[in-house]
Design a protein around this motif. Sequence first.
Motif, PDB file in Angstrom:
ATOM      1  N   LEU A  22       0.829  -1.201   0.000  1.00  0.00           N
ATOM      2  CA  LEU A  22       0.000   0.000   0.000  1.00  0.00           C
ATOM      3  C   LEU A  22       0.865   1.253   0.000  1.00  0.00           C
ATOM      4  O   LEU A  22       0.586   2.214  -0.731  1.00  0.00           O
ATOM      5  CB  LEU A  22      -0.930  -0.004   1.219  1.00  0.00           C
ATOM      6  N   CYS A  23       1.920   1.250   0.793  1.00  0.00           N
ATOM      7  CA  CYS A  23       2.839   2.396   0.800  1.00  0.00           C
ATOM      8  C   CYS A  23       3.466   2.599  -0.575  1.00  0.00           C
ATOM      9  O   CYS A  23       3.553   3.732  -1.070  1.00  0.00           O
ATOM     10  CB  CYS A  23       3.935   2.181   1.838  1.00  0.00           C
ATOM     11  N   PHE A  24       3.908   1.510  -1.193  1.00  0.00           N
ATOM     12  CA  PHE A  24       4.540   1.607  -2.512  1.00  0.00           C
ATOM     13  C   PHE A  24       3.548   2.101  -3.560  1.00  0.00           C
ATOM     14  O   PHE A  24       3.891   2.912  -4.418  1.00  0.00           O
ATOM     15  CB  PHE A  24       5.098   0.250  -2.925  1.00  0.00           C
ATOM     16  N   ALA A  25       2.314   1.587  -3.511  1.00  0.00           N
ATOM     17  CA  ALA A  25       1.302   2.003  -4.475  1.00  0.00           C
ATOM     18  C   ALA A  25       0.947   3.475  -4.296  1.00  0.00           C
ATOM     19  O   ALA A  25       0.691   4.191  -5.258  1.00  0.00           O
ATOM     20  CB  ALA A  25       0.052   1.140  -4.334  1.00  0.00           C
ATOM     21  N   ARG A  26       0.964   3.928  -3.047  1.00  0.00           N
ATOM     22  CA  ARG A  26       0.565   5.302  -2.743  1.00  0.00           C
ATOM     23  C   ARG A  26       1.650   6.307  -3.118  1.00  0.00           C
ATOM     24  O   ARG A  26       1.372   7.344  -3.735  1.00  0.00           O
ATOM     25  CB  ARG A  26       0.247   5.415  -1.255  1.00  0.00           C
ATOM     26  N   ASN A  27       2.896   6.014  -2.755  1.00  0.00           N
ATOM     27  CA  ASN A  27       3.959   7.017  -2.870  1.00  0.00           C
ATOM     28  C   ASN A  27       5.122   6.608  -3.769  1.00  0.00           C
ATOM     29  O   ASN A  27       6.023   7.419  -4.000  1.00  0.00           O
ATOM     30  CB  ASN A  27       4.508   7.347  -1.479  1.00  0.00           C
ATOM     31  N   GLY A  28       5.148   5.372  -4.245  1.00  0.00           N
ATOM     32  CA  GLY A  28       6.277   4.916  -5.038  1.00  0.00           C
ATOM     33  C   GLY A  28       7.354   4.307  -4.162  1.00  0.00           C
ATOM     34  O   GLY A  28       7.404   4.552  -2.951  1.00  0.00           O
ATOM     35  N   PHE A  29       8.230   3.528  -4.777  1.00  0.00           N
ATOM     36  CA  PHE A  29       9.268   2.842  -4.022  1.00  0.00           C
ATOM     37  C   PHE A  29      10.255   3.810  -3.392  1.00  0.00           C
ATOM     38  O   PHE A  29      10.606   3.706  -2.231  1.00  0.00           O
ATOM     39  CB  PHE A  29      10.025   1.870  -4.934  1.00  0.00           C
ATOM     40  N   HIS A  30      10.725   4.771  -4.198  1.00  0.00           N
ATOM     41  CA  HIS A  30      11.817   5.619  -3.728  1.00  0.00           C
ATOM     42  C   HIS A  30      11.360   6.625  -2.675  1.00  0.00           C
ATOM     43  O   HIS A  30      12.145   7.020  -1.813  1.00  0.00           O
ATOM     44  CB  HIS A  30      12.465   6.329  -4.915  1.00  0.00           C
ATOM     45  N   ALA A  31      10.102   7.026  -2.737  1.00  0.00           N
ATOM     46  CA  ALA A  31       9.588   7.990  -1.759  1.00  0.00           C
ATOM     47  C   ALA A  31       9.111   7.305  -0.484  1.00  0.00           C
ATOM     48  O   ALA A  31       8.731   7.979   0.475  1.00  0.00           O
ATOM     49  CB  ALA A  31       8.448   8.808  -2.371  1.00  0.00           C
ATOM     50  N   THR A  32       9.114   5.978  -0.479  1.00  0.00           N
ATOM     51  CA  THR A  32       8.682   5.223   0.694  1.00  0.00           C
ATOM     52  C   THR A  32       9.900   4.740   1.472  1.00  0.00           C
ATOM     53  O   THR A  32      10.784   4.095   0.913  1.00  0.00           O
ATOM     54  CB  THR A  32       7.837   4.001   0.284  1.00  0.00           C
ATOM     55  N   SER A  33       9.947   5.056   2.739  1.00  0.00           N
ATOM     56  CA  SER A  33      11.035   4.594   3.603  1.00  0.00           C
ATOM     57  C   SER A  33      10.555   3.410   4.436  1.00  0.00           C
ATOM     58  O   SER A  33       9.350   3.152   4.545  1.00  0.00           O
ATOM     59  CB  SER A  33      11.488   5.719   4.535  1.00  0.00           C
ATOM     60  N   MET A  34      11.479   2.713   5.039  1.00  0.00           N
ATOM     61  CA  MET A  34      11.085   1.638   5.935  1.00  0.00           C
ATOM     62  C   MET A  34      10.324   2.194   7.137  1.00  0.00           C
ATOM     63  O   MET A  34       9.451   1.518   7.698  1.00  0.00           O
ATOM     64  CB  MET A  34      12.306   0.844   6.400  1.00  0.00           C
ATOM     65  N   GLN A  35      10.605   3.431   7.531  1.00  0.00           N
ATOM     66  CA  GLN A  35       9.841   4.052   8.611  1.00  0.00           C
ATOM     67  C   GLN A  35       8.377   4.215   8.207  1.00  0.00           C
ATOM     68  O   GLN A  35       7.478   4.061   9.034  1.00  0.00           O
ATOM     69  CB  GLN A  35      10.448   5.414   8.969  1.00  0.00           C
ATOM     70  N   ASP A  36       8.145   4.533   6.926  1.00  0.00           N
ATOM     71  CA  ASP A  36       6.767   4.634   6.434  1.00  0.00           C
ATOM     72  C   ASP A  36       6.061   3.288   6.541  1.00  0.00           C
ATOM     73  O   ASP A  36       4.890   3.214   6.920  1.00  0.00           O
ATOM     74  CB  ASP A  36       6.745   5.103   4.975  1.00  0.00           C
ATOM     75  N   VAL A  37       6.785   2.228   6.209  1.00  0.00           N
ATOM     76  CA  VAL A  37       6.206   0.886   6.286  1.00  0.00           C
ATOM     77  C   VAL A  37       5.905   0.526   7.736  1.00  0.00           C
ATOM     78  O   VAL A  37       4.825  -0.007   8.051  1.00  0.00           O
ATOM     79  CB  VAL A  37       7.156  -0.158   5.658  1.00  0.00           C
ATOM     80  N   LEU A  38       6.838   0.809   8.632  1.00  0.00           N
ATOM     81  CA  LEU A  38       6.630   0.515  10.050  1.00  0.00           C
ATOM     82  C   LEU A  38       5.393   1.242  10.581  1.00  0.00           C
ATOM     83  O   LEU A  38       4.597   0.666  11.337  1.00  0.00           O
ATOM     84  CB  LEU A  38       7.855   0.931  10.862  1.00  0.00           C
ATOM     85  N   LYS A  39       5.236   2.496  10.172  1.00  0.00           N
ATOM     86  CA  LYS A  39       4.081   3.276  10.625  1.00  0.00           C
ATOM     87  C   LYS A  39       2.791   2.695  10.053  1.00  0.00           C
ATOM     88  O   LYS A  39       1.775   2.606  10.755  1.00  0.00           O
ATOM     89  CB  LYS A  39       4.244   4.731  10.191  1.00  0.00           C
ATOM     90  N   GLU A  40       2.830   2.281   8.793  1.00  0.00           N
ATOM     91  CA  GLU A  40       1.630   1.750   8.134  1.00  0.00           C
ATOM     92  C   GLU A  40       1.159   0.466   8.807  1.00  0.00           C
ATOM     93  O   GLU A  40      -0.053   0.261   8.993  1.00  0.00           O
ATOM     94  CB  GLU A  40       1.925   1.492   6.655  1.00  0.00           C
ATOM     95  N   VAL A  41       2.087  -0.400   9.142  1.00  0.00           N
ATOM     96  CA  VAL A  41       1.699  -1.701   9.723  1.00  0.00           C
ATOM     97  C   VAL A  41       1.638  -1.656  11.240  1.00  0.00           C
ATOM     98  O   VAL A  41       1.208  -2.637  11.864  1.00  0.00           O
ATOM     99  CB  VAL A  41       2.666  -2.815   9.266  1.00  0.00           C
ATOM    100  N   ASP A  42       2.063  -0.527  11.823  1.00  0.00           N
ATOM    101  CA  ASP A  42       2.012  -0.339  13.283  1.00  0.00           C
ATOM    102  C   ASP A  42       2.761  -1.444  14.018  1.00  0.00           C
ATOM    103  O   ASP A  42       2.251  -2.058  14.955  1.00  0.00           O
ATOM    104  CB  ASP A  42       0.554  -0.279  13.761  1.00  0.00           C
ATOM    105  N   LEU A  43       4.002  -1.684  13.551  1.00  0.00           N
ATOM    106  CA  LEU A  43       4.857  -2.685  14.178  1.00  0.00           C
ATOM    107  C   LEU A  43       6.225  -2.080  14.444  1.00  0.00           C
ATOM    108  O   LEU A  43       6.625  -1.091  13.824  1.00  0.00           O
ATOM    109  CB  LEU A  43       5.007  -3.910  13.270  1.00  0.00           C
ATOM    110  N   SER A  44       6.957  -2.706  15.330  1.00  0.00           N
ATOM    111  CA  SER A  44       8.310  -2.254  15.629  1.00  0.00           C
ATOM    112  C   SER A  44       9.254  -2.676  14.506  1.00  0.00           C
ATOM    113  O   SER A  44       8.940  -3.571  13.709  1.00  0.00           O
ATOM    114  CB  SER A  44       8.784  -2.865  16.946  1.00  0.00           C
ATOM    115  N   ALA A  45      10.410  -2.036  14.478  1.00  0.00           N
ATOM    116  CA  ALA A  45      11.410  -2.394  13.479  1.00  0.00           C
ATOM    117  C   ALA A  45      11.821  -3.852  13.624  1.00  0.00           C
ATOM    118  O   ALA A  45      11.974  -4.576  12.629  1.00  0.00           O
ATOM    119  CB  ALA A  45      12.621  -1.475  13.611  1.00  0.00           C
TER     120      ALA A  45
END
Length: 209
Positions: A22-45
């Motif tokens: 969902l993050c990749f579809a929304r913002n693209g690969f390069h504009a998406t950081s792993m922090q964005d993914v962590l926030k999206e899934v609400d999980l720790s690193a």
Amino acid sequence: MARVSQEHLDARRRQILDGAALCFARNGFHATSMQDVLKEVDLSAGAVYRYFSGKDELIAAIVAEVMGELRVAFEDAARQSPPPSPGDLASDVLDRTLAAREVLAVDGQPGFPRLIVQVWTETVRNEELAAVLREGYQAVLAAWIKVVGGYQDSGMIRTDLPAEDVARTMIATVQGFIVQQSLFGPVPTEVLRNGLRALMSMDAVRAAG
């Protein structure tokens, strides 16, 4: 300490993949950081890195999963005698693929086509991802060749042309439809079904006339 069940592990992996996609579809690969993914899934690193080492591995896992689903769908069709018509098969598989990824909707629109186009462009710089995509494509191509062989055996299409040529053309048609969805907005897969039905009927219409 109680052992974590495989069902829980699979569900957590699914959660991470869907959130990353969902993050990749929304913002693209390069504009998406792993922090964005962590926030999206609400999980720790630590919870996420237990499954995936980073963005590249997430992207590769998403691609491998989609290509695997497509391969299985076309292999199932190849076992039917005769296989479903090209229009029915292509549109049904796309419908199932899109329905399975409704979670990727962006601003109310399907995000899956946008994600796929990004994957294709990403392979230009990412050889590992390109290798995953090539492997998946070859598996889908092999399944489509079997489908075309079924058409030829059943007298549905000409037998004097290479099955691989027909299979590659069918894959290109589906890829083009996905590109249109990504660039110009959602279009019912019935459009693809009707177009392929019309093209398949040309010789029959000519003969009847």
